[in-house]
Design an enzyme around this catalytic site. Structure first.
Site, PDB file in Angstrom:
ATOM      1  CE  LYS A 224      -3.872  -1.662   1.336  1.00 22.77           C
ATOM      2  NZ  LYS A 224      -5.506  -1.916   1.581  1.00 22.77           N
ATOM      3  NE  ARG A 264      -7.755  -8.130   0.423  1.00 24.97           N
ATOM      4  CZ  ARG A 264      -7.208  -7.785  -1.044  1.00 24.97           C
ATOM      5  NH1 ARG A 264      -5.761  -6.935  -0.590  1.00 24.97           N
ATOM      6  NH2 ARG A 264      -7.765  -7.788  -1.731  1.00 24.97           N
TER       7      ARG A 264
HETATM    8  N1  PMM Z   1      -7.711  -3.403   0.365  1.00 28.87           N
HETATM    9  C1  PMM Z   1      -8.373  -4.294  -0.867  1.00 28.87           C
HETATM   10  C2  PMM Z   1      -8.706  -5.021  -1.746  1.00 28.87           C
HETATM   11  N2  PMM Z   1      -9.081  -5.626  -0.126  1.00 28.87           N
HETATM   12  N3  PMM Z   1      -9.691  -6.050   1.663  1.00 28.87           N
HETATM   13  C3  PMM Z   1      -9.230  -6.250   2.869  1.00 28.87           C
HETATM   14  N4  PMM Z   1     -10.562  -7.137   4.137  1.00 28.87           N
HETATM   15  N5  PMM Z   1      -8.963  -5.163   3.647  1.00 28.87           N
HETATM   16  C4  PMM Z   1      -8.115  -3.994   2.901  1.00 28.87           C
HETATM   17  O1  PMM Z   1      -7.535  -3.410   2.859  1.00 28.87           O
HETATM   18  C5  PMM Z   1      -8.417  -4.463   0.651  1.00 28.87           C
HETATM   19  C6  PMM Z   1      -9.215  -5.679   0.800  1.00 28.87           C
HETATM   20  C7  PMM Z   1      -7.291  -2.583  -1.864  1.00 28.87           C
HETATM   21  O2  PMM Z   1      -6.073  -3.317  -2.094  1.00 28.87           O
HETATM   22  P1  PMM Z   1      -5.854  -4.006  -3.627  1.00 28.87           P
HETATM   23  O3  PMM Z   1      -5.724  -3.590  -4.734  1.00 28.87           O
HETATM   24  O4  PMM Z   1      -3.944  -4.219  -2.584  1.00 28.87           O
HETATM   25  O5  PMM Z   1      -5.782  -5.388  -3.209  1.00 28.87           O
END
Ligand code: PMM
Length: 301
Positions: A224, A264
């Site tokens: 991020k 994640r």
């Molecule tokens: N961030 C993204 C997508 N899904 N889900 C949860 N639970 N928490 C998050 O912080 C989150 C998520 C966006 O990140 P990406 O585009 O790098 O997947």
């Protein structure tokens, strides 16, 4: 903080779990477009499971700051076949969606976790769906859709406000019939949080406050912007997201040590190693299954 919680349909391995990300999107922030092709997405999910991911999170809608929404049909077209095939092959699948209809379809196809970045705010039907199916549910801190979410990043005490807003959302879901035992909480790093204001670091430094809500915590800081900002070059240019994987592993190690339930991540293997190291360190090796780094007797569902 307790890292082990028993959630319906999900493993308890006696350590922080690892969720590998498959963004079936052309434009996600961290891995934009790499897994837009359905077969590539499935292969990528299977590879991450082999590398040690406990859960694979499949999403069809980009939530990068400024992103516009995709239609329900397009989202279903993207995630449906990937969820079905990974579940068929025995993978614990999470669906990253704000739409109850997409979540319902995914659960019918075998998904065991609904990951809703809107915490039930984007779709009023979500709480009923989660209550009806009994599926495990990630409730993330959210203040609005991506196209203007950064405008809402206004806080006087971010830790207290995120804590209170998560508690209120959890109460609202429970009032609609969701069992608290289904819920995982997530501070929503990067969502209405400004890297230049230290919002994300303040939350990470005070996970113990969020832990007081009594539910498992998911930490999703992988690649991020706040990491890129921290690691900016001498000229002030933020580091590119894909060059933040080492920093992500450091974040994972600390989150696991602080008792996070799950992280994640995009690059699974080094993070899967990190959670095992953290567990071995924490327990002094007692009860560890050397073959997998999981606590003996905790491996299954
Ligand atoms: N961030 C993204 C997508 N899904 N889900 C949860 N639970 N928490 C998050 O912080 C989150 C998520 C966006 O990140 P990406 O585009 O790098 O997947």
């Amino acid at each position: 903080m307790a890292s082990t919680y028993k959630l319906p349909g999900l493993p308890d391995r006696g350590r922080c779990l690892v969720m590998g990300v498959v963004n079936v999107t052309p434009d996600s922030f961290s891995d934009g477009g790499a897994w837009f092709d359905r077969n590539k997405a499935i292969d990528h999910g299977l590879r991450m499971a082999e590398e040690g991911a406990d859960i694979i999170d499949v999403g069809g809608e980009s939530t990068r700051p400024g992103a516009q929404r995709v239609s329900r049909d397009e989202e279903l077209r993207r995630v449906g076949p990937v969820v079905r095939e990974l579940a068929r092959q025995g993978v614990a699948v999470s669906v990253d969606t704000m739409r109850a209809e997409v979540a319902a379809h995914a659960v019918e196809s075998g998904a065991v976790l609904v990951n809703d970045v809107s915490g039930g705010l984007a779709d009023p039907a979500m709480a009923r769906l989660v209550a009806k199916t009994g599926v495990a549910y990630v409730l993330m801190h959210w203040r609005g859709h991506s196209h203007d979410m950064q405008k809402r990043a206004v806080y006087t005490d971010i830790v207290r406000e995120v804590h209170d807003e998560l508690r209120d959302r959890m109460d609202a879901m429970v009032a609609e019939g969701v069992d608290p035992g289904q819920i995982v909480l997530d501070p929503g790093l990067g969502f209405s949080k400004r890297p230049q204001h230290g919002h994300n670091w303040a939350l990470l430094a005070h996970l113990d406050r969020l832990d007081e809500l009594g539910r498992p915590l998911l930490i999703a800081g992988s690649r991020k912007r706040f990491l890129g900002r921290l690691l900016a070059g001498a000229d002030g240019t933020s580091r590119d997201s894909t060059a933040c994987d080492d920093a992500t592993v450091a974040l994972t190690t600390l989150a696991a040590d602080r008792g996070a339930w799950c992280v994640r991540v995009h690059d699974v293997r080094p993070n899967a190693d990190a959670v095992r190291v953290a567990a071995a360190w924490r327990t002094g090796g007692a009860g560890l299954d050397a073959g997998r780094g999981d606590l003996i007797g905790r491996g299954g569902l």
